[in-house]
Design a protein around this motif. Structure first.
Motif, mmCIF file in Angstrom:
data_model
loop_
_atom_site.group_PDB
_atom_site.id
_atom_site.type_symbol
_atom_site.label_atom_id
_atom_site.label_comp_id
_atom_site.label_asym_id
_atom_site.label_seq_id
_atom_site.Cartn_x
_atom_site.Cartn_y
_atom_site.Cartn_z
ATOM 1 N N LYS A 172 0.827 -1.211 0.000
ATOM 2 C CA LYS A 172 0.000 0.000 0.000
ATOM 3 C C LYS A 172 0.859 1.257 0.000
ATOM 4 C CE LYS A 172 -3.311 2.385 3.036
ATOM 5 N NZ LYS A 172 -4.100 2.244 4.297
ATOM 6 N N TYR A 173 1.946 1.246 0.766
ATOM 7 C CA TYR A 173 2.795 2.432 0.902
ATOM 8 C C TYR A 173 4.061 2.365 0.053
ATOM 9 C CZ TYR A 173 -0.181 3.764 4.803
ATOM 10 O OH TYR A 173 -1.262 4.121 5.582
ATOM 11 N N GLU A 174 4.177 1.340 -0.782
ATOM 12 C CA GLU A 174 5.346 1.174 -1.639
ATOM 13 C C GLU A 174 6.632 1.122 -0.819
ATOM 14 O OE1 GLU A 174 5.321 4.151 -4.666
ATOM 15 O OE2 GLU A 174 3.310 3.670 -5.354
ATOM 16 N N ALA A 175 6.582 0.363 0.268
ATOM 17 C CA ALA A 175 7.726 0.195 1.152
ATOM 18 C C ALA A 175 8.211 -1.253 1.080
ATOM 19 C CB ALA A 175 7.353 0.557 2.593
ATOM 20 N N ALA A 176 9.445 -1.479 1.510
ATOM 21 C CA ALA A 176 10.022 -2.822 1.491
ATOM 22 C C ALA A 176 9.392 -3.680 2.591
ATOM 23 C CB ALA A 176 11.531 -2.747 1.686
ATOM 24 N N PRO A 177 8.757 -4.813 2.242
ATOM 25 C CA PRO A 177 8.090 -5.643 3.263
ATOM 26 C C PRO A 177 9.027 -6.103 4.373
ATOM 27 C CG PRO A 177 7.425 -6.314 1.055
ATOM 28 C CD PRO A 177 8.554 -5.340 0.871
ATOM 29 N N ASP A 178 10.257 -6.483 4.029
ATOM 30 C CA ASP A 178 11.192 -6.953 5.053
ATOM 31 C C ASP A 178 11.483 -5.849 6.073
ATOM 32 O OD1 ASP A 178 11.263 -9.374 3.820
ATOM 33 O OD2 ASP A 178 13.212 -9.076 2.855
ATOM 34 N N GLU A 179 11.642 -4.620 5.575
ATOM 35 C CA GLU A 179 11.936 -3.506 6.477
ATOM 36 C C GLU A 179 10.735 -3.176 7.341
ATOM 37 O OE1 GLU A 179 14.898 -0.357 7.440
ATOM 38 O OE2 GLU A 179 14.815 -2.472 6.894
#
Length: 259
Positions: A62-69
């Motif tokens: 949703k936020y275009e962020a890295a899932p692992d982070e």
């Protein structure tokens, strides 16, 4: 004047940051760290509300962020919340609060909020690297909570999830009143003097602030560049490249980059 608690650290450094001219272009860039922070905040809000961490993958998408982070920082937030949870009975999340005075209004978005008879407790999640300048933001939150409740104290907790550190301090009504006087005098009653510095990078007036532009002009003109007006097109910018080269040779390029 409308103030946001999150803008107070910058406002106390330079009150001119709150006073754009009519029609001025304001810059508020979307940063990768901001997208990551939004994702982590949503995951931790779910944790506080339900007692369990959600699947962070759709939130990261949703936020275009890295899932692992997002997962790693949310996990660290969970560790902190397990330690803090007894101090937050019946916690509320993502609370928007507002206080209006004669000369100014103050609003803020509090990540976690809880009340007892004598105490209001707030928690602010920070997903970035640890910084020292959040005192005024938390004092703004405390000012809001004293207005909302009959609490005699506000306990502020700041959790730096990336570094797994926790800071907590307590504010009395007298301390909050003294801080509000400083806000009136230093920010609302601004003397018109700008205070440029490294914090300018985070100011929405970065590209149009008269103080920053004046410092840049002075630095270029000092080394023999032509007097600068408005840079209107590529040719105008290219005309000043020799002056920029001189700044580099004389070791003053860092000054221009800084201002």
């Amino acid at each position: 004047m409308q103030l946001r608690a999150s803008s107070l650290p910058l406002a106390f450094r330079c009150p001119g940051s709150l006073r754009p001219a009519e029609g001025e272009v304001l810059i508020d860039p979307i940063e990768e760290g901001g997208q990551l922070g939004s994702a982590v905040h949503e995951a931790l809000a779910h944790l506080v509300s339900t007692g369990t961490l959600p699947d962070v993958r759709p939130i990261a998408l949703k936020y275009e962020a890295a899932p692992d982070e997002v997962g790693r920082l949310s996990y660290y937030g969970n560790l902190a919340w397990q330690q803090l949870r007894p101090a937050f009975p019946d916690p509320m999340v993502e609370q928007e609060v507002l206080k209006t005075e004669t000369a100014w209004s103050l609003s803020g978005h509090i990540d976690v909020l809880s009340f007892t008879t004598e105490l209001a407790a707030l928690l602010d999640w920070k997903s970035g690297y640890k910084q020292p300048d959040f005192y005024h933001q938390l004092m703004g939150y405390a000012q809001l909570l004293f207005r909302l409740s009959g609490s005699t104290q506000v306990r502020c907790s700041l959790v730096w999830v990336r570094e797994q550190t926790l800071e907590t301090f307590t504010v009395s009504r007298d301390e909050a009143a003294a801080w509000a006087e400083t806000l009136d005098r230093q920010v609302v009653g601004w003397d018109g003097v700008y205070h440029p510095g490294d914090h300018c990078t985070y100011c929405r007036r970065f590209t149009s602030c008269p103080a920053r532009m004046a410092m840049a002009r002075a630095a270029i003109e000092e080394v023999g560049g032509p007097p600068l007006t408005d840079l209107l097109d590529v040719q105008d910018i290219q005309a000043h490249m020799p002056a920029v080269a001189t700044l580099y040779r004389t070791g003053k390029l860092a000054l221009v980059r800084k201002v």
